[in-house]
Write an enzyme that holds these catalytic residues in place. Sequence first.
Site, mmCIF file in Angstrom:
data_model
loop_
_atom_site.group_PDB
_atom_site.id
_atom_site.type_symbol
_atom_site.label_atom_id
_atom_site.label_comp_id
_atom_site.label_asym_id
_atom_site.label_seq_id
_atom_site.Cartn_x
_atom_site.Cartn_y
_atom_site.Cartn_z
ATOM 1 N N HIS A 106 5.418 7.473 8.216
ATOM 2 C CA HIS A 106 4.043 7.980 8.349
ATOM 3 C C HIS A 106 3.369 7.545 9.443
ATOM 4 O O HIS A 106 3.853 6.781 10.406
ATOM 5 C CB HIS A 106 3.592 7.555 7.040
ATOM 6 C CG HIS A 106 3.628 6.118 6.725
ATOM 7 N ND1 HIS A 106 2.692 5.275 7.248
ATOM 8 C CD2 HIS A 106 4.529 5.444 6.190
ATOM 9 C CE1 HIS A 106 3.118 4.082 7.010
ATOM 10 N NE2 HIS A 106 4.109 4.047 6.314
ATOM 11 N N ASP A 137 5.912 2.506 -1.305
ATOM 12 C CA ASP A 137 6.033 2.796 0.203
ATOM 13 C C ASP A 137 7.471 2.342 0.802
ATOM 14 O O ASP A 137 8.074 3.020 1.284
ATOM 15 C CB ASP A 137 5.034 1.708 0.655
ATOM 16 C CG ASP A 137 5.218 1.940 2.564
ATOM 17 O OD1 ASP A 137 4.470 2.833 2.810
ATOM 18 O OD2 ASP A 137 5.783 0.955 2.903
ATOM 19 N N ASP A 171 0.515 1.857 -2.465
ATOM 20 C CA ASP A 171 1.167 2.137 -1.137
ATOM 21 C C ASP A 171 1.990 3.286 -0.968
ATOM 22 O O ASP A 171 3.150 3.461 -1.541
ATOM 23 C CB ASP A 171 1.689 1.085 -0.799
ATOM 24 C CG ASP A 171 2.050 0.578 0.620
ATOM 25 O OD1 ASP A 171 2.141 1.718 1.569
ATOM 26 O OD2 ASP A 171 1.689 -0.625 1.025
ATOM 27 N N HIS A 209 10.173 5.005 2.217
ATOM 28 C CA HIS A 209 10.419 4.803 3.603
ATOM 29 C C HIS A 209 12.174 4.911 3.553
ATOM 30 O O HIS A 209 12.526 5.728 4.514
ATOM 31 C CB HIS A 209 10.201 3.363 4.144
ATOM 32 C CG HIS A 209 8.904 3.333 4.884
ATOM 33 N ND1 HIS A 209 8.735 3.981 6.054
ATOM 34 C CD2 HIS A 209 7.760 2.653 4.515
ATOM 35 C CE1 HIS A 209 7.281 3.727 6.215
ATOM 36 N NE2 HIS A 209 6.795 3.082 5.730
ATOM 37 N N ASP A 265 -3.170 4.314 0.578
ATOM 38 C CA ASP A 265 -3.443 3.950 1.922
ATOM 39 C C ASP A 265 -2.891 5.132 2.943
ATOM 40 O O ASP A 265 -3.583 5.188 3.780
ATOM 41 C CB ASP A 265 -2.862 2.643 2.289
ATOM 42 C CG ASP A 265 -1.299 2.463 1.942
ATOM 43 O OD1 ASP A 265 -0.621 3.373 1.179
ATOM 44 O OD2 ASP A 265 -0.732 1.381 2.354
ATOM 45 N N LYS A 313 2.519 -6.978 -0.228
ATOM 46 C CA LYS A 313 2.343 -7.045 1.096
ATOM 47 C C LYS A 313 1.086 -8.132 1.601
ATOM 48 O O LYS A 313 0.063 -7.892 0.950
ATOM 49 C CB LYS A 313 2.149 -5.822 1.843
ATOM 50 C CG LYS A 313 3.520 -4.943 1.725
ATOM 51 C CD LYS A 313 3.158 -3.544 2.558
ATOM 52 C CE LYS A 313 4.243 -2.472 2.258
ATOM 53 N NZ LYS A 313 3.861 -1.352 2.895
ATOM 54 N N ASP A 314 1.180 -8.881 2.351
ATOM 55 C CA ASP A 314 -0.036 -9.461 2.868
ATOM 56 C C ASP A 314 -1.162 -8.802 3.195
ATOM 57 O O ASP A 314 -2.340 -9.247 2.908
ATOM 58 C CB ASP A 314 0.554 -10.663 3.946
ATOM 59 C CG ASP A 314 0.876 -10.170 5.120
ATOM 60 O OD1 ASP A 314 0.279 -9.284 5.748
ATOM 61 O OD2 ASP A 314 2.173 -10.411 5.463
ATOM 62 N N ARG A 315 -0.889 -7.538 3.943
ATOM 63 C CA ARG A 315 -2.123 -7.101 4.521
ATOM 64 C C ARG A 315 -2.823 -6.154 3.556
ATOM 65 O O ARG A 315 -4.015 -5.827 3.292
ATOM 66 C CB ARG A 315 -1.583 -5.859 5.464
ATOM 67 C CG ARG A 315 -0.486 -5.257 5.145
ATOM 68 C CD ARG A 315 0.014 -4.390 6.704
ATOM 69 N NE ARG A 315 1.103 -3.422 6.489
ATOM 70 C CZ ARG A 315 2.483 -3.995 6.587
ATOM 71 N NH1 ARG A 315 2.726 -5.190 6.649
ATOM 72 N NH2 ARG A 315 3.392 -3.035 6.108
ATOM 73 N N THR A 334 -0.423 1.429 6.501
ATOM 74 C CA THR A 334 -0.794 0.669 5.411
ATOM 75 C C THR A 334 -2.217 -0.302 5.858
ATOM 76 O O THR A 334 -2.829 -0.294 5.072
ATOM 77 C CB THR A 334 0.455 -0.372 5.157
ATOM 78 O OG1 THR A 334 1.454 0.307 4.504
ATOM 79 C CG2 THR A 334 -0.107 -1.302 4.034
#
Length: 556
Positions: free
Chosen positions: A494, A307, A40, A311, A354, A164-166, A81
């Site tokens: 992003h 990620d 990520d 960030h 991603d 992450k869930d997604r 993401t």
Amino acid sequence: MSTLPFLARRVLAFSVFTVSVVHAAPAPSAPKLVLVLAVDGLPAEQLQRYRGQFGQGGLRRLMDEGAVFSNAHQAHGVTVTAVGHAAILSGAYPYQHGIIGNNWIDPVSKASVYCTDDASHTYIGEETKPGDGTSPARLRVDTLGDQLRYASGNRAKVIAVSGKDRGAILLAGKTGTAYMYMDKTGNFASSTWYMAAHPQWVQQYQAGRPQDRYYGKTWKPLLADAAYAGDAPDALFPATPASPNRFPFSFYSDSGNIDADYFNRLKTSPFLDELTLDFARAAIEGERLGGTAGVTDLLGVSLSAHDYVNHAYGPESKMSHDHLQRLDRMLADFFTYLDRKLGAGNVLVVLTADHGFPNTPEFVKAAKGDAGRVNAGALVAALNVALAAKYGHEKLAIAQSAPNFHLDYAAIDKLGVARGEVENTAAAFLRAQEGVAEVFTRSQFEANATGATRMGVLMRRAWHRELSGDLVVVTRPNWYFSSSGSSSGTGTSHGSPYSYDTNVPLLLSGRKWIKPGYYGQYAETVDIAPTLANVLRLRPPSGSEGRVLVEALQTP
């Protein structure tokens, strides 16, 4: 560079390689396991910048022994993401797969919705709050894993794991199984979309409480100080009451107990990825992935911590640099485990990301560049003032989930004004605001009139007629919409169509199927699904628009 417009070059390339695929010979044998790794928030340039510092068995192994596509892109204009993960194994762009952001505005209620929320399902054994990600119901296409399951009579296992869930859900597809990190308990858990209760191996894993072992631990630089000489100085990251924003980082809870505060802090550290890979090993063992003769299984692993680190500190930071070095060593251990478990040469590995990442505005400004943060809420408020002055209606812009802005067409119709006129007025106002490069309107998208420039093509792919906004705003290079809604702040984000956000790693490894080499050909992450389908002799997913990367495939 070719003078052909961006879209024409892509279509031409697609046509050429489609012809080649018809005559391509099948792969000599199927892998026991396909491992798809999504790091990520990893820009492609970081792999090249730090390549000389990687160990032998991780990222460098993939780069030396596999196919490296240096000019690979997440080829849509909203690089976040959820959108990126949806593309990887569907082979589809957002205008088809329907995942247009991490969040977006519901076209009817005008409320914000989350990409993987589903009120009819809950996490298993964990607290589930409204808006939590529990299912792939919003994903409108199938995936490579779904095709694999179908073709094997459901004998193939498809598992996805992520911080992450997604990240897990959108790799698992409709018929796979997703497990995601719970930042309240530190467990990895699935949801009732997939099953009623966890299998025994998950229960045993959770009982071992591996997430507790980092309490009181520190994250220190892995390499000697000289290795980080080219990174951004610590002074760029001011200390705050919550964090010193420099090494060493300690992981604890303000309460002094192992609790949600501690589990949440783990996310911005290498320890989250270590836990994710540890759970992936448990899934391989518990589900016997790669262990059924004549069946290929699929394991998706989305590594989320890079990620979070980028960030907070930007890809130019010592923290990002060190995190990638640590991840490299973790991957080396994981690949060694796979060799031992399934036999060397029996796993086909894909590594991508991603999205990429821009530098922090402060870093860009220090190099005398133009950069900043755009406050989307303030932008809507200013737009409404301007529209009210012209049309006499107080609030014609009614919602935003940047970069998508929504207009009140019912109110516009009552005013007796053409919708296109209001769109154009609003777009002209927004283009004049600080940090804004371009604005596309619903009328442009519906008429397919966004142009053949790279930006126009990528934004058109990212726009879904039923879900997206009536105005889509593109910031200037090195400007971005602040996640906090503020025009000031720290860190970076992003989501743009610029190369720093789209250019991601694309590595394929497995000598039985992949031809090693450094490939400069243009490639996209939507090419992964049809390429794997070709190797596995599967039908590509329904929305797949990518090409088969035949130049990197072995022939018998």
